[in-house]
Design an enzyme around this catalytic site. Structure first.
Site, short mmCIF file in Angstrom:
data_model
loop_
_atom_site.label_atom_id
_atom_site.label_comp_id
_atom_site.label_asym_id
_atom_site.label_seq_id
_atom_site.Cartn_x
_atom_site.Cartn_y
_atom_site.Cartn_z
N GLY A 166 -2.11 2.45 -1.41
CA GLY A 166 -3.32 1.72 -1.58
C GLY A 166 -3.88 0.82 -0.63
O GLY A 166 -4.78 -0.32 -1.07
N GLY A 167 -3.73 1.21 0.69
CA GLY A 167 -4.53 0.52 1.65
C GLY A 167 -3.55 -0.58 2.43
O GLY A 167 -3.98 -1.34 3.14
N SER A 168 -2.20 -0.33 2.27
CA SER A 168 -1.42 -1.17 3.28
C SER A 168 -1.54 -0.87 4.46
O SER A 168 -1.01 -2.03 5.29
CB SER A 168 0.10 -1.25 2.45
OG SER A 168 0.67 0.25 2.88
N SER A 179 5.39 -5.04 -5.50
CA SER A 179 4.51 -5.87 -4.77
C SER A 179 4.93 -6.42 -3.43
O SER A 179 4.60 -7.41 -3.27
CB SER A 179 3.92 -6.90 -5.77
OG SER A 179 3.51 -6.32 -6.95
N ARG A 180 5.64 -5.60 -2.80
CA ARG A 180 6.66 -6.00 -1.71
C ARG A 180 6.15 -5.74 -0.41
O ARG A 180 6.58 -6.43 0.77
CB ARG A 180 8.22 -5.80 -1.82
CG ARG A 180 8.40 -4.18 -1.66
CD ARG A 180 9.92 -3.74 -1.53
NE ARG A 180 10.54 -4.37 -0.60
CZ ARG A 180 10.32 -3.73 0.71
NH1 ARG A 180 9.60 -2.40 0.84
NH2 ARG A 180 10.90 -3.96 1.82
N THR A 192 2.96 -5.66 1.63
CA THR A 192 2.46 -6.64 2.60
C THR A 192 3.09 -8.31 2.86
O THR A 192 2.94 -8.49 3.76
CB THR A 192 1.02 -7.16 1.80
OG1 THR A 192 0.34 -5.89 1.50
CG2 THR A 192 0.15 -7.70 2.84
N GLY A 235 1.96 -11.03 -2.68
CA GLY A 235 2.24 -9.75 -3.43
C GLY A 235 1.30 -9.69 -4.51
O GLY A 235 1.34 -10.57 -5.45
N VAL A 236 0.47 -8.33 -4.95
CA VAL A 236 -0.42 -8.51 -5.87
C VAL A 236 -0.42 -7.22 -6.59
O VAL A 236 -1.26 -7.28 -7.51
CB VAL A 236 -1.81 -8.64 -5.10
CG1 VAL A 236 -2.04 -9.98 -4.35
CG2 VAL A 236 -2.15 -7.38 -4.21
N GLU A 257 1.53 -5.86 -9.16
CA GLU A 257 2.00 -5.75 -10.36
C GLU A 257 1.35 -6.72 -11.63
O GLU A 257 1.30 -6.31 -12.71
CB GLU A 257 3.33 -5.84 -10.14
CG GLU A 257 4.00 -4.56 -9.52
CD GLU A 257 5.50 -4.94 -9.06
OE1 GLU A 257 5.93 -5.62 -8.32
OE2 GLU A 257 6.32 -3.99 -9.92
#
Lengths: 286, 159, 753
Positions: free
Chosen positions: C484-486, C524-525, C527, C709-710, C712
């Site tokens: 999703g854009g990482s 959520s790890r 980034t 981390g965003v 979840e």
């Protein structure tokens, strides 16, 4: 599985006569998923959309002649039809997404014989008649008699629906259709209700027709509610009365889309709302 | 197993292919024409990932038999850009972060193009209903709807 | 919420993602998009029964069908012991269970359980063969819910299952483990309460609902090595797990990541890969397997169905005096529901001295559950946040104030043990309280609800390599699939470190033989942890670049500093050397400039979210319309705010679906009734309003850019937020999910009695 696309009615009849298990289709929105799920495996599929008579709609005299393979998008974007039958138009516009709209047809919606078909209650309240191609020529059957149970119709092998005839409505008459779905789009009707109301000049109901879907194996007319409406002015008490009549009319089942109790309750709610909407339109058309 | 010869126009080019009996347009586009931008999410017409424009009408290619497109004209996501010039929708999807995983993006772009071709100035509600046949599980639709509205404005400006 | 923050050039901006062009033009290749010469296509034969012994499998007729090249059954795979297990990043994996989930052996445990797989030259031939395989089953009684599975004399799924932590006797239970958190004096705590609310909740199994079905191509050579091309949330995990199920060494398998069309936790395990490898080995040709949507629903995902009881007491000032929770989660056919994290998260946003939390992991004859976004936490928060709302109601305290009164902050001890470092829960509550949405007037039949949620976030292992090209551009290589854009976030952090334009960086997701081991894109790890590895590798590269400049200048490296993509002499004795110049001359200063870094990331920043929802209820039909929705979440630092907002919005949308419509429905034969997007109703665009986001930034001190981390936590609060809003609108507390029109009408009609 062969594919054929006849361009005349006779050619289509000939193809159907060649194989009893041949399957006609127009939008294929139900047929293809049924084939994928292994529920149907026709050796021959006959695409009716290349037959001009089936994909045209027009007014002849006082009657709308709508080809059985006219798409929902074609129907719901016809401004003249929307003036005569706002309810039938909104029913057609409710079938699925824009993607489905471009494929689904009035004839398919009817002949797939789902009790939840959106356009069928709307066609029934407008007294629509189906013209069926038979080996001898054609026969006419009221839409209310075409579906005889879930997935089954009165059509004999080799027969197919050519077009639908609907007489233009008289003065001070309008139809409406409402359905209930859990989301705002994409769902099959949990229940549906259509009404057509003709008002007298003084505003009392002169006559009405009410049809409800997804509460019985086929779409039902709600005679009691129609009788209750006759000669009366619509008010909240009368609407509650017809809601009760509609709730009591059906024999709904509990399935993945809703419980029997819910269907019984909501068909009443929709019936009173749809009658009020049709009456308001009929009043507006005075 | 017999195959049917099909000739049609895809993204402006005449294309011929051989369709298997019972093959859907979706499978034919992916397997015979190698247009893999047309995605399969459900094959029942419920997700819109396989959306194409068939003779000006938005359609799920999974609900069309391949031979039905004989002589007809199709647009897929591969046909949106003109040369190296992205379609304004593609540009606004990029700038508006309207995609996360991107699997639904081709279908949304095609559906949005179909909408804007017919209605160049849609309301938010019209956009939401026009793409209600396209499922996205990542974005909550917010940035998709905004990007379609913004592309519509861009297109109107250049017209 | 802004504290004083350093100024960054790229971090915090919104560049167009590097993989975007391919994804808007249809070029990007996802799991099902690869075709190889000579490739066969396969189908999986699945159990029609929820529970049955396999009496016999006869493939002889199927093998005779034209075009059929290989058939595999359970007996083709090695037997693996329970003791072989590992932490896969989203919970512990028991490889014996995994192996038996990939393909059944002596018995099938759920409808859709794979029993055989076929590879053939056409899908028609494969399907014909599937019908020709003769399988004799002896059907067994089955259990679908925790209630059925925990009942006395319930049919037992596994004759070797014990209740971990309770009993060692085998084959008498469907309860795989019991979790327990205890603290303080529960009775004394409830005795101090002025109000006690106790409620029981149920939730149904829900699916991650990614739009891309599972897909794999495997090409196994005569040398016993296989190349596997698939979409997953972690191709190293696919390699490890596939090797385990096959009894191979991981080095025999190379996994090439395809683009991934959504996962949400559901692609942190394997299903098709070992079958494809084995079929390919047998046939000597590449084999492709793609699930249908029907198979995705029946046999992958979902997350647990649950029954949860929560009792909370508070004094008249709104201070929580005691809390008790009992949670039972279905695991599906094999142990391993997320009841553990459910227990860990259920009361964690609050300071509670007296508590008792117990949880049960229960096996059922349903598809094995898989991680789903903040696994276990959303259903727990549905229960606890609804009870808290009722307490606020009873006490006449604003629900945000009630939460503020009890909210955890730095130094507080979480109910599951650890002490909080700096967290931003209070800031999310204040952000919602200050938002104009909170003061918007409501009309008739409208209601407003708030709820909060907690999620740990993950660290784990990541690797990164940074290569400087001869033109001074950089390639950032990681092993984290970009869901999703990482890629953009990696490039932004690298641009910041290297001091070059973000578009002069190419972020790449490399295969298992081209980058070091990296755990899944989950928890959520990415980034946070992979970002740390990227930053570390970039810093090494900057060191190398400075060293090269020192060499050119003939000075000590300590005299060189790296500023804005160029080496500068601290005293200005030499003209600066740009990265392009250094790269161009690298052959003369020591060869290519490249560096790698690997981390096992510690110092995870925990995440909190507070959400506000307005609904309108049609009291006659039970239809719920979401009118407005605002979500505030502590991101630590938003590297690419658009994709942070996207994660927040996506979590909310999934939560709204879970709240209102999504559920697994089984018929009387234990068969799923709604395995398609028509009747498994995820939200469509017209169901939702815009979802307003407030990114709260309380930096994580343990990450170079403050990332928490965003992905979840955003799905944790929505069900309670919606339920609380429905209650505000109707006066009815709905305690069962989904809050479908049927349920709401029933609740309202009960009201009339």
């Amino acid at each position: 599985m062969k594919y054929a696309a006849p361009v005349t009615v006779e050619e289509a009849q000939h193809l159907l006569a060649s194989d009893e298990e041949a399957q006609v289709f127009a939008g294929a929105t139900d047929l293809i998923p049924q084939i994928r799920a292994g529920r149907k495996q026709p050796p021959l599929t006959v695409d009716l959309k290349r037959i001009p008579r089936l994909v045209n709609m027009r007014v002849e005299g006082n009657t709308w002649v709508i080809g059985a393979a006219v798409s929902a998008a074609q129907l719901s974007s016809n401004p003249d039809l929307a003036v005569d039958f706002p309810g039938m138009t909104e029913a057609a516009a409710l079938i699925g997404s824009d993607q489905i709209q471009s494929r689904a047809t009035l004839g398919g919606n009817l002949c797939n014989a789902s009790p939840a078909a959106d356009t069928v209650p709307a066609m029934i309240v407008n007294g629509a008649v189906g013209v069926i191609a038979t080996s001898e020529g054609t026969r006419m059957v009221p839409v209310s008699d075409i579906a005889i149970g879930p997935g089954s119709t009165c059509l004999a092998p080799g027969e197919f629906l050519l077009e639908l005839l609907v007489e233009r409505p008289p003065l001070r008459t309008a139809d409406a259709y409402l359905r209930f779905i859990p989301r705002t789009e994409m769902d099959i009707a949990v229940v549906g209700a259509a009404a057509r109301v003709t008002l007298a000049e003084d505003g009392v109901v002169e006559s009405s027709r009410i049809a409800i879907g997804a509460v019985a194996p086929t779409v039902l007319r709600v005679d009691e509610a129609e009788a209750a409406l006759a000669g009366r002015v619509i008010d909240d008490d009368l609407l509650d009365e017809i809601a009760t009549a509609a709730s009591e009319r059906g024999s709904p089942i509990t399935d993945k889309r809703g419980t029997a109790d819910f269907r019984r309750h909501v068909v009443g709610v929709l019936t009173k709302r749809v009658v009020a909407a049709a009456a308001q339109r009929a009043g507006g058309s005075q | 197993m017999s195959r049917t010869h099909v000739t049609c126009t895809i993204n402006g080019d005449e294309v011929e292919f051989l369709a298997f009996d019972g093959q859907t347009l979706l499978d034919a586009l992916r397997d015979e024409v190698q247009l893999i931008g047309v995605k399969e999410g459900c094959s029942t017409g419920d997700c819109g990932a396989c959306s194409v424009i068939l003779d000006d009408m938005l359609t799920c290619s999974c609900l069309v038999f391949a031979p039905e497109v004989e002589g007809r004209s199709l647009t897929t996501v591969e046909g949106l850009a003109e040369g190296d010039q992205l379609h304004p929708l593609q540009q606004s999807f990029l700038e508006g972060a309207a995609l996360q995983c991107g699997i639904c993006t081709p279908g949304f772009l095609v559906a949005a193009k179909s909408l804007l071709d017919k209605n160049p100035d849609p309301t938010e509600e019209e956009v939401r209903y026009a793409v209600a046949g396209n499922l996205c599980r990542c974005t909550g639709y917010d940035k998709i709807v905004r990007s379609i509205l913004s592309a519509a404005a861009d297109i109107r400006e250049t017209m | 919420m802004t504290t004083t923050q350093p100024e960054y050039k790229w971090v915090g901006t919104r560049p167009v993602r590097h993989d975007g062009l391919d994804k808007v033009t249809g070029r990007a290749r996802y799991g099902a998009d690869l075709a190889l010469p000579g490739m066969l296509v396969g189908v999986v034969v699945r159990s029609p029964h929820p529970h049955a012994n396999i009496v016999s499998i006869d493939t002889s007729r199927a093998e005779l069908i034209d075009g059929v090249k290989a058939i595999v059954v359970g007996a083709d795979f090695p037997v693996i012991g329970h003791d072989d297990s590992a932490d896969a990043g989203e919970g512990v994996v028991d490889y014996r269970d995994l192996s038996r989930n990939v393909i059944a052996r002596d018995k099938v445990l759920y409808e859709g359980h794979p029993v055989a797989a076929i590879a053939a030259t056409s899908s028609t031939a494969a399907r014909m063969a599937a019908e020709a395989i003769e399988i004799q089953y002896e059907t067994l009684p089955y259990v679908l819910t925790v209630d059925e599975a925990m009942a006395e004399n319930a049919p037992i799924l596994h004759d070797d299952l014990i209740t971990k932590g309770v009993s060692t006797s085998m084959g008498e239970t469907n309860i795989a483990s019991r979790e327990l958190h205890e603290g303080g004096d529960l009775d004394a705590g409830f005795a101090q309460a002025d109000v006690v609310v106790e409620r029981e909740f149920t939730t149904k199994a829900v699916h991650q609902g990614y739009i891309e079905p599972h897909a794999v191509v495997a090409d196994t050579g005569e040398d016993g090595r296989s190349v596997v091309w698939c979409s997953s949330q972690g191709h190293f995990l696919v390699r490890t797990q596939t090797a385990k199920v096959l009894g191979w060494e991981p080095s025999q398998i190379k996994v090439i990541p395809a683009e991934i069309g959504g996962g949400f936790g559901g692609k942190t395990t394997i299903y098709l890969e070992p079958l494809a490898v084995m079929l390919s080995a047998k046939a000597g040709r590449p084999v492709k397997l793609v699930m249908s949507r029907d198979e995705v629903f029946r046999a992958s995902g979902p997350t647990s169905a649950t029954r949860i009881r929560v009792k909370i007491g508070a004094d008249k000032d709104g201070k929580i005096t005691a809390a008790q929770a009992w949670l039972a989660y279905t695991a599906g056919a094999f142990k391993g529901s997320p009841v553990g994290p459910g227990c860990d998260c259920i009361l964690t946003p609050y300071v509670i001295e007296n508590f008792l939390i117990e949880g049960y992991d229960v096996v059922t004859n349903t598809a094995k559950v898989t991680a789903y976004r903040a696994p276990g936490a959303p259903m727990a928060a549905f229960a606890s946040e609804t009870v808290l709302d009722e307490i606020a109601d009873e006490l006449g305290i604003d629900p945000i104030d009630l939460r503020l009164r009890n909210a955890v902050k730095e130094g507080a001890r979480a109910v599951y043990g650890p002490k909080f470092r700096r967290v931003g829960f209070i800031e999310t509550l204040e952000a919602i309280k200050d938002h104009p949405h909170y003061k918007t007037p409501l009309g008739p039949n409208q209601g407003r609800g708030i709820a909060s949620g907690f999620w740990f976030n993950g660290g784990l292992e990541s690797s990164a390599t940074v290569n400087i090209n001869e033109d001074g551009t950089a390639v950032v290589v990681t092993g984290s699939p970009d869901i999703g854009g990482s890629r953009a976030a990696m490039a932004q952090m690298a641009a910041e470190e290297l001091g070059i334009d973000v578009y002069r960086i190419r972020p790449v997701v490399a295969d298992t033989e081209s980058v070091g081991f990296t755990d899944v894109t989950g928890g959520s790890r990415v980034t946070f942890a992979t970002g740390m590895a990227v930053v570390e590798a970039c810093r090494k590269v900057v060191g190398l670049l400075s060293e090269r400049a020192a060499k050119v200048w003939g000075v000590d490296q300590s005299e060189v500093e790296w500023v804005d993509g160029q080496a500068q002499h601290v005293l200005g004795a030499h003209s600066p050397l740009t990265i392009e110049e250094i790269a161009d001359g690298a052959a003369d200063t020591g060869g290519p400039v490249t560096a790698s870094a690997a981390v096992n990331a510690r110092g995870v920043g925990m995440a909190f979210s507070t959400q506000l929802c307005d609904v309108e209820v049609d009291t006659e039909t039970g239809a719920v319309k979401i009118l407005r929705y605002t979500t505030a979440q502590d991101a630590g630092r938003a590297i690419h705010p658009s994709y942070v907002e996207g994660q927040m919005q996506g979590g909310v949308a999934q939560g709204i679906g879970w709240a209102l419509n999504e559920e697994y429905i089984y018929n009387n034969d234990g068969v799923m009734e709604n395995p398609g997007f028509l009747d498994y109703r995820i939200p469509v665009a017209s169901d939702l309003p815009m979802i307003d986001t407030v990114i709260v930034e309380v930096p994580n001190p343990n990450h170079p850019y403050g990332v928490r981390g965003v992905g979840e936590v955003g799905i944790v609060p929505p069900m309670a937020a919606v339920a609380n809003a429905i209650s505000d609108a109707t006066g009815k507390r709905i305690t069962d999910l989904p809050m479908s029109p049927t349920r709401i009408v029933k609740a309202l009609m009960d009201n009339e009695d």
